[in-house]
Design an enzyme around this catalytic site. Structure first.
Site, PDB file in Angstrom:
ATOM      1  N   HIS A 184      -1.581  24.063 -31.407  1.00  0.00           N
ATOM      2  CA  HIS A 184      -1.930  24.301 -32.809  1.00  0.00           C
ATOM      3  C   HIS A 184      -3.370  24.793 -32.912  1.00  0.00           C
ATOM      4  CE1 HIS A 184      -4.068  20.404 -32.769  1.00  0.00           C
ATOM      5  NE2 HIS A 184      -3.014  19.945 -32.109  1.00  0.00           N
TER       6      HIS A 184
HETATM    7  P1  TYD Z   1      -1.708  16.417 -32.968  1.00  0.00           P
HETATM    8  O1  TYD Z   1      -2.979  16.659 -33.721  1.00  0.00           O
HETATM    9  O2  TYD Z   1      -0.724  17.554 -32.882  1.00  0.00           O
HETATM   10  O3  TYD Z   1      -2.093  15.921 -31.506  1.00  0.00           O
HETATM   11  P2  TYD Z   1      -2.528  16.716 -30.185  1.00  0.00           P
HETATM   12  O4  TYD Z   1      -3.315  17.912 -30.618  1.00  0.00           O
HETATM   13  O5  TYD Z   1      -3.333  15.694 -29.454  1.00  0.00           O
HETATM   14  O6  TYD Z   1      -1.278  17.082 -29.453  1.00  0.00           O
HETATM   15  O7  TYD Z   1      -1.006  15.118 -33.543  1.00  0.00           O
HETATM   16  C1  TYD Z   1       0.142  14.581 -32.927  1.00  0.00           C
HETATM   17  C2  TYD Z   1       0.933  13.831 -33.980  1.00  0.00           C
HETATM   18  O8  TYD Z   1       0.147  12.747 -34.468  1.00  0.00           O
HETATM   19  C3  TYD Z   1       1.295  14.687 -35.175  1.00  0.00           C
HETATM   20  O9  TYD Z   1       2.620  14.309 -35.597  1.00  0.00           O
HETATM   21  C4  TYD Z   1       0.299  14.291 -36.231  1.00  0.00           C
HETATM   22  C5  TYD Z   1      -0.037  12.857 -35.866  1.00  0.00           C
HETATM   23  N1  TYD Z   1      -1.425  12.505 -36.195  1.00  0.00           N
HETATM   24  C6  TYD Z   1      -1.672  11.531 -37.152  1.00  0.00           C
HETATM   25  O10 TYD Z   1      -0.743  10.975 -37.772  1.00  0.00           O
HETATM   26  N2  TYD Z   1      -2.969  11.176 -37.419  1.00  0.00           N
HETATM   27  C7  TYD Z   1      -4.010  11.758 -36.798  1.00  0.00           C
HETATM   28  O11 TYD Z   1      -5.180  11.397 -37.075  1.00  0.00           O
HETATM   29  C8  TYD Z   1      -3.753  12.776 -35.825  1.00  0.00           C
HETATM   30  C9  TYD Z   1      -4.883  13.448 -35.117  1.00  0.00           C
HETATM   31  C10 TYD Z   1      -2.448  13.107 -35.552  1.00  0.00           C
END
Ligand code: TYD
Length: 135
Positions: free
Chosen positions: A53
């Site tokens: 993302h």
């Molecule tokens: P994401 O930001 O895509 O994580 P990464 O970049 O580490 O792979 O987040 C993963 C999942 O967690 C997504 O469903 C959103 C959720 N999330 C939260 O609920 N709260 C948060 O503070 C963050 C960063 C993610």
């Protein structure tokens, strides 16, 4: 003048020595933004690739406080870079509008210093949608 449109590594101070151990500090004078929140990720299976993302507004600093993290970044102009985070006193600044993918060793603990609150509307999770912003 630092270019805050590109990812770059930040070396945080390392206080102490091998006899007693170390303290590293992230504070306003060595951060490119005023932090709004911190979160951390851990126990990521080695076969999992996270990220996938970009963000309209969020700026982040990722730090591998334990283990190793490989981060690949891509800007809307097509510039791609790969960073290996394996030092607890080094962080990776990720600007707005920067696609990122991360791979973790099983023991990796990642701290993320974030510039804004979590908001799913700030994400671009569709790669082709991200690329459209480079036109
Ligand atoms: P994401 O930001 O895509 O994580 P990464 O970049 O580490 O792979 O987040 C993963 C999942 O967690 C997504 O469903 C959103 C959720 N999330 C939260 O609920 N709260 C948060 O503070 C963050 C960063 C993610």
């Amino acid at each position: 003048m630092k270019d805050y449109t590109k990812p770059f590594l930040i070396e945080f101070p390392k206080i102490g020595g091998s006899a007693l151990g170390y303290i590293s500090v992230a504070e306003n004078e060595n951060l490119p933004f005023v932090p709004k929140r911190l979160y951390w990720t851990y126990f990521t299976p080695e076969e999992v690739e996270r990220g996938g993302h970009s963000h309209y507004d969020l700026q982040q600093i990722l730090i591998a406080v334990a283990g190793r993290i490989q981060v690949t970044t891509e800007l809307v102009n097509g510039d791609k870079e790969t960073f290996l985070l394996d030092k607890p006193n080094v962080g990776l600044y990720i600007p707005k509008m920067c696609w990122r993918d991360m791979k973790y060793t099983h023991n990796a603990v990642q701290i993320c210093i974030a510039s804004i609150e979590y908001d799913e509307k700030d994400y671009i999770r569709d790669y082709s949608e991200f690329l459209k912003h480079g036109r």
